[in-house]
Motif scaffolding. Structure first.
Motif, short mmCIF file in Angstrom:
data_model
loop_
_atom_site.label_atom_id
_atom_site.label_comp_id
_atom_site.label_asym_id
_atom_site.label_seq_id
_atom_site.Cartn_x
_atom_site.Cartn_y
_atom_site.Cartn_z
N GLU A 136 42.56 20.47 -26.19
CA GLU A 136 44.00 20.65 -26.01
C GLU A 136 44.46 19.77 -24.84
O GLU A 136 43.70 19.57 -23.87
N PRO A 137 45.68 19.24 -24.92
CA PRO A 137 46.17 18.23 -23.97
C PRO A 137 46.10 18.62 -22.51
O PRO A 137 46.29 17.77 -21.65
N SER A 139 41.21 0.03 -26.55
CA SER A 139 40.78 1.42 -26.50
C SER A 139 41.92 2.37 -26.86
O SER A 139 43.07 2.12 -26.52
N ASP A 140 41.59 3.43 -27.57
CA ASP A 140 42.63 4.40 -27.93
C ASP A 140 42.51 5.66 -27.09
O ASP A 140 42.95 6.74 -27.49
N ALA A 141 41.89 5.53 -25.91
CA ALA A 141 41.74 6.68 -25.01
C ALA A 141 43.12 7.18 -24.59
O ALA A 141 44.02 6.38 -24.34
N PRO A 142 43.27 8.50 -24.50
CA PRO A 142 44.56 9.06 -24.07
C PRO A 142 44.81 8.76 -22.60
O PRO A 142 43.87 8.48 -21.86
#
Lengths: 218, 218
Positions: A146-147, A168-171
């Motif tokens: 969860e965020p 990169s698709d890292a948050p």
DNA sequence: TGTACATCAGTGAACGCGCGTTCACTGATGTAC
DNA sequence: TGTACATCAGTGAACGCGCGTTCACTGATGTAC
């Protein structure tokens, strides 16, 4: 004119001597620092005349460049190997410290005060990106499903300035964790290696461990 | 043989020239780094012959020593002034960043990779202790009244290894906060000043602000 | 297998440079009577 | 106020040093026929 796959004896010999030159260069750096690196001194140490080294390195700068690239390459390989073994963020942190203490001057050559007047080669950016990728992957894996509570100002800023993270698709939370990981651990290591903790009486490893714990949220 | 209170004109002149030498030394360091510091070059810049500087500094090392002491003195004064104005931890952090960015080479001379072969003077330890005292006071003031959740391993270790805190009565939590303050902020500043963030596209000030926020618990 | 040739590692001399530091000196500035 | 002397800032020549780098060369190693 295709380069032959198998190196000729001469090529092998050249590579061998180049390695030996670099080995002596590291020894010299270890005792006198990077700015005192001298081609003549290395040659003398190897039992060669000064000009002989110009067969192997165009000049002093090219030698330093090779050393810096080797150092980055070494760290990137160490990180990738650990990650391939399934290491998490704490594992990478342990590897970074091991790598730094194994050869302090190597760490300082790369992350310390830049050698004055020396312009870093551009092709190291590829290797640093490789290191950052491994770090980002570990950070992304460390993010909870969860965020989390709420994105801080840094996360917001990084969400809009993530060019350095490449594809990169890292948050955003992983991005800020990666930067924080890097700068906090560098903070401890560089002060330790520069000798600023000597005589203070506490164990820098404890401070490092505390920072790792804070970063991995445990 | 008591030293007269009021300086004679000659003493005044000597002090003046010494200051001018140091001023040119800083300029030289700013462009070529500390290891490139040259007495001859400074003399030429001042319109003097090389040997003339030996009237003012016994040798090159004594000049560097004076520069380092001045740098520490400057930071200590800046910290004390801020603390006297009632600044809290965040205020000291802001002052540290201002001081570092005002003259990056001054910061790096003190906190960067040590000049190879140069042995730091022992009398700077007094000044660094002064800086640490201001920091510790601010950390102690930042501690909540009730002891907090539970002491971490670092606090436990520091409770037993607090020689560096001298006669300060700051609680262990304040000690660990001070060390963390120092190494985290140094981590950001040294990477920033060494140019490791350039080209990454984000604003180091944001990272710094996030670290300050984490340290002051807000 | 032997000979002719090309490649290339390494040498020694030389270049100009700037460094830190010493020394004996000149000339200006300050001090004592 | 003036003179005699001491202090001391700064000079120029010199020392030895090690640096990066070039150049024309020797001699060994590898290659082609």
């Amino acid at each position: 004119m295709v380069k032959s796959q198998a190196p000729t004896p001469r090529e092998r010999y050249r590579a061998q001597v180049r390695e030996e030159v670099k080995k002596h260069a590291w020894e010299q750096i270890a005792t006198a620092g990077a700015s005192a690196l001298s081609l003549n001194a290395i040659a003398k140490q190897m039992g060669l005349s000064g000009p002989a080294l110009y067969r192997y390195f165009a000049n002093r700068d090219e030698l330093i460049t090779a050393l810096i690239r080797d150092a980055y390459r070494s760290l990137a390989d160490a990180f990738r190997a650990r990650a391939a073994d399934g290491a998490d963020l704490a594992g990478l942190a342990a590897e970074l410290r091991r790598w730094a203490l194994e050869d302090p001057q190597r760490y300082l050559l790369v992350y310390g005060t830049p050698v004055p007047g020396y312009e870093a080669p551009t092709d190291t950016t590829e290797i640093t990106a490789e290191i950052m990728t491994v770090l980002l992957d570990a950070c992304a894996a460390a993010e909870p499903a969860e965020p989390g509570p709420s994105a801080g100002p840094l996360d917001v800023h990084l969400a809009a300035h993530r060019a350095w993270a490449r594809e990169s698709d890292a948050p955003p939370a992983a991005l800020s964790r990666a930067l924080t990981f890097w700068s906090r651990l560098h903070g401890v290591l560089s002060l330790e290696l520069a000798g600023h903790f000597t005589g203070m009486g506490f164990d820098p490893a404890r401070l490092y461990a505390a920072e790792v714990a804070a970063l991995t949220g445990s």
